[in-house]
Write a protein that holds these residues in place. Structure first.
Motif, short mmCIF file in Angstrom:
data_model
loop_
_atom_site.label_atom_id
_atom_site.label_comp_id
_atom_site.label_asym_id
_atom_site.label_seq_id
_atom_site.Cartn_x
_atom_site.Cartn_y
_atom_site.Cartn_z
N PRO A 120 74.93 -57.55 18.12
CA PRO A 120 76.29 -57.26 17.29
C PRO A 120 75.80 -57.52 15.79
N PHE A 121 74.64 -58.16 15.22
CA PHE A 121 74.09 -58.29 13.90
C PHE A 121 73.15 -57.36 13.50
N CYS B 104 71.57 -58.23 10.08
CA CYS B 104 72.70 -58.95 9.29
C CYS B 104 72.16 -60.08 8.39
N LEU C 196 73.23 -54.51 -0.70
CA LEU C 196 72.54 -54.55 0.30
C LEU C 196 72.89 -53.57 1.55
N LYS D 133 69.57 -46.02 5.17
CA LYS D 133 71.10 -45.54 5.72
C LYS D 133 71.32 -44.32 5.32
N PHE E 118 76.01 -48.44 13.97
CA PHE E 118 75.44 -48.19 12.62
C PHE E 118 74.38 -47.22 12.73
N SER F 15 82.30 -56.28 15.68
CA SER F 15 83.28 -55.82 14.58
C SER F 15 82.67 -54.69 14.16
N THR G 104 84.26 -58.87 8.96
CA THR G 104 83.43 -59.04 10.15
C THR G 104 84.14 -60.31 10.91
N TYR H 93 76.98 -43.44 4.34
CA TYR H 93 77.48 -44.92 3.79
C TYR H 93 77.83 -44.60 2.32
N TRP I 6 66.29 -51.77 -2.07
CA TRP I 6 66.96 -52.72 -0.81
C TRP I 6 65.59 -53.62 -0.64
N ARG J 78 66.35 -54.88 9.07
CA ARG J 78 67.59 -54.49 8.11
C ARG J 78 68.91 -55.23 8.86
N ARG K 121 70.82 -44.98 11.06
CA ARG K 121 69.51 -44.74 10.15
C ARG K 121 69.26 -43.39 10.26
N ARG L 287 66.55 -57.78 -0.95
CA ARG L 287 66.90 -58.47 0.17
C ARG L 287 65.68 -59.83 -0.05
N TYR M 271 75.36 -67.73 9.02
CA TYR M 271 76.44 -68.01 8.15
C TYR M 271 77.56 -67.76 9.14
C1 HEM Z 1 80.67 -61.85 13.03
C2 HEM Z 1 80.33 -61.59 11.79
C3 HEM Z 1 79.41 -60.49 11.34
C4 HEM Z 1 78.71 -59.48 12.14
C5 HEM Z 1 79.41 -58.89 13.60
C6 HEM Z 1 78.00 -58.43 11.25
C7 HEM Z 1 77.33 -57.29 11.68
C8 HEM Z 1 76.52 -56.78 10.66
C9 HEM Z 1 75.66 -55.49 11.11
C10 HEM Z 1 75.91 -54.86 12.57
C11 HEM Z 1 74.99 -55.13 10.19
C12 HEM Z 1 74.35 -53.76 10.02
C13 HEM Z 1 74.93 -52.96 9.43
C14 HEM Z 1 74.17 -51.57 9.31
O1 HEM Z 1 72.86 -51.44 9.51
O2 HEM Z 1 74.88 -50.54 8.92
C15 HEM Z 1 75.27 -56.01 9.01
C16 HEM Z 1 74.65 -56.06 7.69
C17 HEM Z 1 74.90 -57.12 6.66
N1 HEM Z 1 75.79 -58.06 6.88
FE1 HEM Z 1 76.90 -58.71 8.44
N2 HEM Z 1 77.85 -59.34 10.02
C18 HEM Z 1 78.65 -60.46 9.98
C19 HEM Z 1 78.89 -61.38 9.08
C20 HEM Z 1 78.07 -61.35 7.84
C21 HEM Z 1 78.30 -62.38 6.95
C22 HEM Z 1 79.43 -63.64 6.96
C23 HEM Z 1 77.85 -61.69 5.77
C24 HEM Z 1 77.83 -62.57 4.30
C25 HEM Z 1 78.22 -63.56 4.39
C26 HEM Z 1 77.23 -60.40 6.07
C27 HEM Z 1 76.63 -59.87 5.23
C28 HEM Z 1 75.74 -58.55 5.54
C29 HEM Z 1 75.08 -57.86 4.59
C30 HEM Z 1 74.93 -58.18 3.29
C31 HEM Z 1 74.45 -56.74 5.29
C32 HEM Z 1 73.68 -55.75 4.92
C33 HEM Z 1 71.97 -56.45 5.19
C34 HEM Z 1 71.05 -55.36 4.69
O3 HEM Z 1 71.07 -54.24 4.70
O4 HEM Z 1 69.87 -55.92 4.38
N3 HEM Z 1 77.64 -60.15 7.43
N4 HEM Z 1 76.12 -57.18 9.58
#
Ligand code: HEM
Length: 517
Positions: free
Chosen positions: A453-454, A461, A119, A104, A391, A387, A325, A108, A128, A459, A393, A132, A466
């Motif tokens: 979206p995730f 979400c 993380l 990242k 993002f 949300s 989120t 950040y 990381w 890397r 890199r 992870r 969940y």
């Molecule tokens: C609708 C709900 C959610 C969306 C749209 C979302 C979206 C994302 C996105 C786009 C990333 C990547 C961000 C990046 O690369 O900078 C991310 C990473 C992450 N999210 Fe979510 N997220 C959601 C819910 C959650 C929930 C519920 C949790 C925990 C319970 C969570 C924990 C994390 C963590 C820890 C990372 C970092 C992962 C890593 O770099 O290994 N997120 N999320």
């Protein structure tokens, strides 16, 4: 006098040499950067001014460039930094599926004052990777299943507090509901935010994310020394204090719980007492609801171990990542369903079919799997309102994109998923809210990288499954009790204005009217 002139000349030469060396090291970056399409840039400022002058409108500005430059790549200079936006599925695939580009960028760091080195913000690849690997099992489906009763219980509390027949701003209410859920599931601590105890945390987080975004697009604010001299620093510190106060009290509570469990355990060895704490009473298909933090602690081995500080950072990251989120997506879901009556009618039919009129039946995984239409609705909401709208890199090596443009090593690449989700080849009527975009037959011919979206790849979400289970449970529970109509602000096709605050938000309050069914 003569020696002073000599000194000045010497300093000038040194500065020139340093500059030339810097230019040389950046030669390739500048060379490739210059070949990329992008708006004309000003000396020194580059392209930052439109973003810096209207930070709330960054998403709209990004979208405008996206349309103008055919979804990228779009080259921007922020001062001397090369940032490339991409919003084509083919390019997202090239970048996100590559195991090498996981780092990242330094921006950040703006999130680190409140997320620490968890993380989400960690930019040391080896740390990381290790964390992870340790944390992933805590998000296994079999663990998540155990959380359904908690999701349901908190959703019922949300429903019980809704006044019917008047306009209600759902955003802060979802904020508290999501906070209760995440604290119970991540930490095993019940903070009763919905009873009014988490307001400062939710408001503090909102302020911190807003300020982080302002600093991101206004590089003169990034420097900590300069930032500390600005009046906004006071607001930042106040918000941070409230967030810390809350997270510290949750951790404190957790410590007490662990200590009392330990002593109970010792007693149990003697008298076989089977008393359990609040959330440990939940069993579902034989699975016990085990908070993430406990699981992370249980995974602690000689080979893989987290210090107390690392554990705290990971727990806070999960609280923040999971609260903000899902709050955003739940808010936009209610808004979309209030506006689109026909879609709401289908959601209600499906929910009635699965749950009937029993308001107390706790959803099972099988129930949630049957809510296929609701799943399409949630996906469509995340398509239009992801949300996390972008993002980034850092590239570890040169990358050639689908239209043969080459991005240089060390450049920052920004996946603009707000634009990606509106790519007309993937979604022919991109601005229209249409859950059928996610019918299997429509998904079949579409790149899996058209909807991220995730994020995607290594890397992505960690909380994706969940989030889907939580949102399905909360939305279905609400609609077992109510139907909804939009507040005045959103009637008669009024446009929905959004703003960027690191995450995406509605510019105004999201007023919804609830009607008991
Ligand atoms: C609708 C709900 C959610 C969306 C749209 C979302 C979206 C994302 C996105 C786009 C990333 C990547 C961000 C990046 O690369 O900078 C991310 C990473 C992450 N999210 Fe979510 N997220 C959601 C819910 C959650 C929930 C519920 C949790 C925990 C319970 C969570 C924990 C994390 C963590 C820890 C990372 C970092 C992962 C890593 O770099 O290994 N997120 N999320």
């Amino acid at each position: 006098m003569f020696t002073w002139v000599l000194r000045l000349i010497l300093i000038g030469i040194i500065l020139l040499l340093v500059y030339l060396r810097y230019r040389k090291s950046r030669k390739r970056l500048l060379e490739l950067g210059a070949k990329l399409p992008g708006p004309p840039s000003l000396p020194l400022f580059g392209n930052m001014l439109p973003f810096a002058m209207r930070p709330d409108d960054c998403i709209d500005i990004g979208m405008k460039f996206c349309t103008e430059y055919d979804s990228g790549p779009i080259r921007f200079w922020f001062l001397n930094e090369l940032i490339v936006f991409v919003a084509k599925p083919q390019d997202a695939e090239i970048l996100l599926s590559n195991m090498k580009h996981l780092r990242k960028p330094w921006q950040y760091k703006l999130l680190k004052p409140f997320m620490g080195e968890g993380l989400f913000t960690n930019s040391d690849n080896s740390i990381w990777r290790l964390h992870r690997k340790m944390i992933t099992p805590a998000f296994h489906f079999s663990i998540l299943k155990g959380f359904l009763p908690i999701f349901f219980e908190e959703a019922k509390i949300f429903a019980s507090k809704i006044p019917c027949g008047e306009e209600v701003d759902v955003f802060p209410r979802f904020g508290l509901c999501a906070l209760d859920i995440i604290c119970r599931t991540a930490m095993g601590v019940h903070v009763h935010s919905q009873e009014g105890k988490g307001k400062e945390f939710v408001e503090g987080m909102e302020t911190l994310l807003q300020i982080a975004h302002w600093r991101l697009v206004r590089p003169y604010m990034i420097n900590d020394t300069i930032f500390s001299m600005l009046p906004i620093k006071k607001k930042h510190d106040e918000a941070q204090k409230n967030v810390f106060k809350f997270t510290e009290s949750v951790i404190q509570d957790k410590r007490q719980k662990l200590n009392s469990q330990k002593s109970k355990c010792n007693n149990n060895n003697n008298n076989n007492n089977d008393e359990k704490n609040d959330d440990n009473k939940y069993f579902l298909s034989g699975e016990r609801a085990m908070p993430f933090l406990d699981l992370m602690m249980a995974m602690d081995t000689d080979e893989m171990s987290l210090t107390d500080e690392q554990l705290r950072d990971e727990a806070i990251t999960i609280i923040i990542g999971g609260q903000e989120t899902t709050t955003t997506e739940l808010t936009f879901t209610l808004l979309m369903l209030a506006i689109h009556h026909n879609v709401q009618a289908k959601v209600l039919d499906e929910i009635d079919l699965v749950f009937g009129s029993d308001l107390n039946h706790t959803p099972t995984i099988e129930d949630l799997q049957k809510l296929e239409y609701l799943e399409r609705v949630l996906k469509e909401v995340m398509r239009l309102y992801p949300s996390i709208p972008y993002f980034a890199r850092v590239l570890e090596e040169e990358v050639t994109l689908s239209n043969n443009y080459t991005l240089p090593k060390e450049c920052i690449v920004c996946i603009f998923n707000y634009g990606l989700h509106r790519h007309p080849e993937s979604f022919p009527n991109p601005e229209r809210f249409d859950p059928d975009n996610f019918l299997p037959e429509r998904c079949r011919g579409r790149s899996p990288f058209a909807f991220v979206p995730f994020s995607a790849g290594p890397r992505n979400c960690i909380g994706q499954k969940y989030a889907m289970l939580q949102m399905k449970t909360v939305v279905s529970t609400i609609f077992r009790h109510f139907r909804v109509t939009p507040g005045k602000r959103f009637q008669n096709g009024a446009p929905i204005r959004i703003k960027a605050t690191t995450t995406i938000k509605c510019s105004n309050s999201v007023d919804i009217v609830f009607h008991r069914r």
